[in-house]
Design a protein around this motif. Structure first.
Motif, PDB file in Angstrom:
ATOM      1  N   ILE A 183      -0.785  10.501   0.672  1.00 32.80           N
ATOM      2  CA  ILE A 183       0.084  11.603   1.080  1.00 32.80           C
ATOM      3  C   ILE A 183       1.044  11.100   2.151  1.00 32.80           C
ATOM      4  N   HIS A 184       2.311  11.511   2.078  1.00 33.56           N
ATOM      5  CA  HIS A 184       3.232  11.188   3.177  1.00 33.56           C
ATOM      6  C   HIS A 184       2.785  11.980   4.400  1.00 33.56           C
ATOM      7  N   LEU A 185       2.602  11.302   5.511  1.00 35.19           N
ATOM      8  CA  LEU A 185       2.028  11.976   6.675  1.00 35.19           C
ATOM      9  C   LEU A 185       2.729  11.556   7.961  1.00 35.19           C
ATOM     10  N   ALA A 208       0.787  -1.238   0.000  1.00 39.31           N
ATOM     11  CA  ALA A 208       0.000   0.000   0.000  1.00 39.31           C
ATOM     12  C   ALA A 208       0.822   1.292   0.000  1.00 39.31           C
ATOM     13  N   HIS A 209       2.149   1.185   0.099  1.00 41.95           N
ATOM     14  CA  HIS A 209       2.979   2.373  -0.151  1.00 41.95           C
ATOM     15  C   HIS A 209       4.332   1.923  -0.696  1.00 41.95           C
ATOM     16  N   HIS A 210       4.619   2.413  -1.867  1.00 41.39           N
ATOM     17  CA  HIS A 210       5.814   1.932  -2.569  1.00 41.39           C
ATOM     18  C   HIS A 210       6.208   2.992  -3.595  1.00 41.39           C
ATOM     19  N   HIS A 211       7.499   3.116  -3.813  1.00 44.42           N
ATOM     20  CA  HIS A 211       7.995   3.947  -4.912  1.00 44.42           C
ATOM     21  C   HIS A 211       8.739   3.021  -5.861  1.00 44.42           C
ATOM     22  N   GLY A 212       8.398   3.071  -7.127  1.00 44.80           N
ATOM     23  CA  GLY A 212       9.108   2.234  -8.087  1.00 44.80           C
ATOM     24  C   GLY A 212      10.445   2.860  -8.439  1.00 44.80           C
ATOM     25  N   THR A 228       5.986  -1.528   1.487  1.00 48.54           N
ATOM     26  CA  THR A 228       7.438  -1.750   1.559  1.00 48.54           C
ATOM     27  C   THR A 228       8.208  -0.438   1.419  1.00 48.54           C
ATOM     28  N   ASP A 229       7.559   0.596   0.857  1.00 51.38           N
ATOM     29  CA  ASP A 229       8.199   1.887   0.623  1.00 51.38           C
ATOM     30  C   ASP A 229       9.363   1.785  -0.364  1.00 51.38           C
ATOM     31  N   SER A 230       9.438   0.735  -1.079  1.00 43.49           N
ATOM     32  CA  SER A 230      10.372   0.560  -2.189  1.00 43.49           C
ATOM     33  C   SER A 230      11.771   0.126  -1.805  1.00 43.49           C
TER      34      SER A 230
END
Ligand SMILES: [Zn+2]
Length: 504
Positions: free
Chosen positions: A240-242, A53-57, A328-330
């Motif tokens: 949004i990053h919070l 649910a939160h990841h940057h490729g 995983t936040d990438s």
């Protein structure tokens, strides 16, 4: 997981097209579906695929792979996002996103977010590189083009910060365009986002285009309101990053005169279509605000530890009824990209010292990784559990390693997956009814070719930007102490601790 029927033995799932048409005992379904291909064996467990649910490729900086810093978030942002090496290498972004999608598929992820930092370049803010990779990979994705416009160096006015640097260093930083990028004006962002949405949203029923204001310190209130309205008009979600770090928490009272979540609630921004990535530094009042507005929280256990951000109050949030998902936040903050290992860490981080400590039940941890993720990405009732009518996003786990050499037959499978599972146990992955990995072989693209080409592209990028990159990174190192001083002056030792691990 379906809470009413968490584990079924000798079960089978009938998939027709993109969806699950029946769930029953294997023998019963076999009659119903003469001629259907049978996938899986009695040595495997079938689960809903995980939702990252939160990841940057490919587009986030700051990793070993890209040569960025490895430290606390605010320092990593300065160094990682200052890199120019990969700008203009669209093919690299495509290949890297594809490779990372493969890594996620290998660890049982069937749906991911990609909070994508592109460039201020119409028509698509360079997002097409990532999106084309998702089209190819077979992955389900909530793709989130990032909106940001300020705070390139610190959580505050860049010009005020630069004015505090020695004149020569400040002008060199300006000249080199250091600081976090891209900054995209509201007008350009809205225009490009609409085009991205029109051209990619709904692709094969598995690509959603969301909105991604980077964080309250990086986008104005006006911009946030515009994004909220756009989400309403298009019926899409916002991430949004919070409250990721203590400095993001302190930013609220220092700059906004109230907590960040109070501010966001006050401008009407929060709501069930919004998820707050990280959500580490929440006060009890912030937790009430999330719960009241139906805002989801996305927990990133590995990244939060790797970037010295802290421990998210997952158990108190869940107890307040907040929908908590896991990401995983990438690779940039989490080099193994192993979703199952991240779930295990999420579970263990809530096991605080004390005889009454209960932690989280394994079934709840798996729900965070499946149904809660689906809810955060507006896919509730579509993915995240195995019921007739839902999309066929399924994984088969080999039980051999997890149960080796023996596990007592009384231990429930969900405990075995949470305590012993690893990405390597995922044998088969089905997304949207399509088999994308069989017997650990990715079927939607040639992984070895992608790896080979990625190495060539990386070498080309490193070689052609070596000199300019060196100059930038040297300047970053000179600017960094000023960033550290800036934030240290904010520090407050009076913040009460939510978790206590030992005493001295
Ligand atoms: Zn992030």
């Amino acid at each position: 997981m379906d809470p009413s029927r968490p584990v079924i033995e000798d079960a089978a799932v009938l998939v027709e097209g993109e969806r699950i048409s029946a769930v029953d005992q294997f023998d019963a379904l076999r009659h119903l579906s003469d001629g259907a291909e049978i996938i899986g064996s009695t040595e495997q467990w079938l689960m809903p695929g995980f939702v990252n649910a939160h990841h940057h490729g490919a587009a986030a900086g700051g990793s070993f792979r890209k040569g960025g810093a490895d430290g606390p978030l605010e320092r990593q942002l300065l160094a990682g996002h200052s890199s120019i090496t990969y700008k203009g290498f669209g093919r690299f972004a495509y290949l890297n996103t594809l490779w990372l999608a493969g890594e996620l598929i290998r660890s049982g992820v069937t749906c991911t977010t990609d909070f994508y930092y592109g460039a201020e370049e119409p028509p698509y803010l360079t997002c097409e590189n990532g999106l084309q990779a998702y089209q190819q990979s077979g992955m389900r994705v909530a793709f989130i083009p990032v909106a940001r416009e300020c705070g390139s160096y610190v959580h505050g006015d860049d010009e005020v910060f630069l004015a505090g640097l020695p004149t020569e260093l400040a002008s060199r930083a300006r000249e080199l365009g250091l600081g976090r990028q891209p900054n995209v004006s509201q007008e350009v962002f809205v225009d490009c986002w609409k085009r991205i949405h029109d051209d990619f949203n709904g692709y094969e029923g598995r690509i959603q285009v969301f909105l991604g204001p980077d964080g309250p310190q990086w986008v104005s209130a006006d911009y946030l309101r515009a994004i909220k309205n756009l989400a309403g008009a298009y019926g899409t979600g916002i991430q949004i990053h919070l409250l990721e770090t203590r400095y993001e928490m302190l930013y609220g009272p220092r700059v906004l005169g109230q907590s960040v979540s109070e501010f966001l609630e006050g401008i009407g921004f929060l709501g069930p279509e919004v998820s707050g990535a990280h959500s580490v530094w929440l006060t009890d009042r912030d937790i009430e605000i999330y719960a009241r507005t139906g805002t989801s929280a996305v927990h990133n256990p590995v990244s939060n530890l790797r970037l010295s951000s802290g421990i998210s109050p997952v158990a108190p949030m869940l107890a307040s009824g907040i929908n908590v998902a896991v990401g995983t936040d990438s690779f940039g903050m989490n080099d193994d990209n192993d979703y199952i290992c991240d779930l295990r860490l999420a579970a263990y981080l809530q096991r605080t010292p004390g005889i009454a400590s209960t932690g989280l039940p394994s079934a709840q941890v798996l729900e965070m990784g499946t149904v809660n993720g689906a809810k955060a990405l507006l896919l509730e009732g579509e993915v995240g559990s195995i019921r007739p009518g839902m999309k066929a996003d399924l994984i088969l786990l080999d039980t051999e390693r997890m149960t080796s050499p023996v596990v007592h037959p009384g231990i429930p499978p969900e405990d075995i997956v949470v305590h012993r599972g690893m990405g390597q146990d995922v044998n088969t992955v089905i997304i949207n009814g399509q088999v994308v990995m069989a017997d650990r072989e990715i079927l939607t693209f040639d992984e070895s070719k992608v790896k080979e080409e990625l190495r060539i592209e990386a070498a080309r990028a490193w070689e052609s930007t070596k000199q300019a990159e060196q100059e930038r990174q040297d300047t970053v190192r000179e600017v960094e102490p000023y960033v550290v001083d800036y934030f240290e002056s904010w520090d407050s030792s009076s913040l009460p601790a939510r978790y206590q691990y030992n005493t001295r």
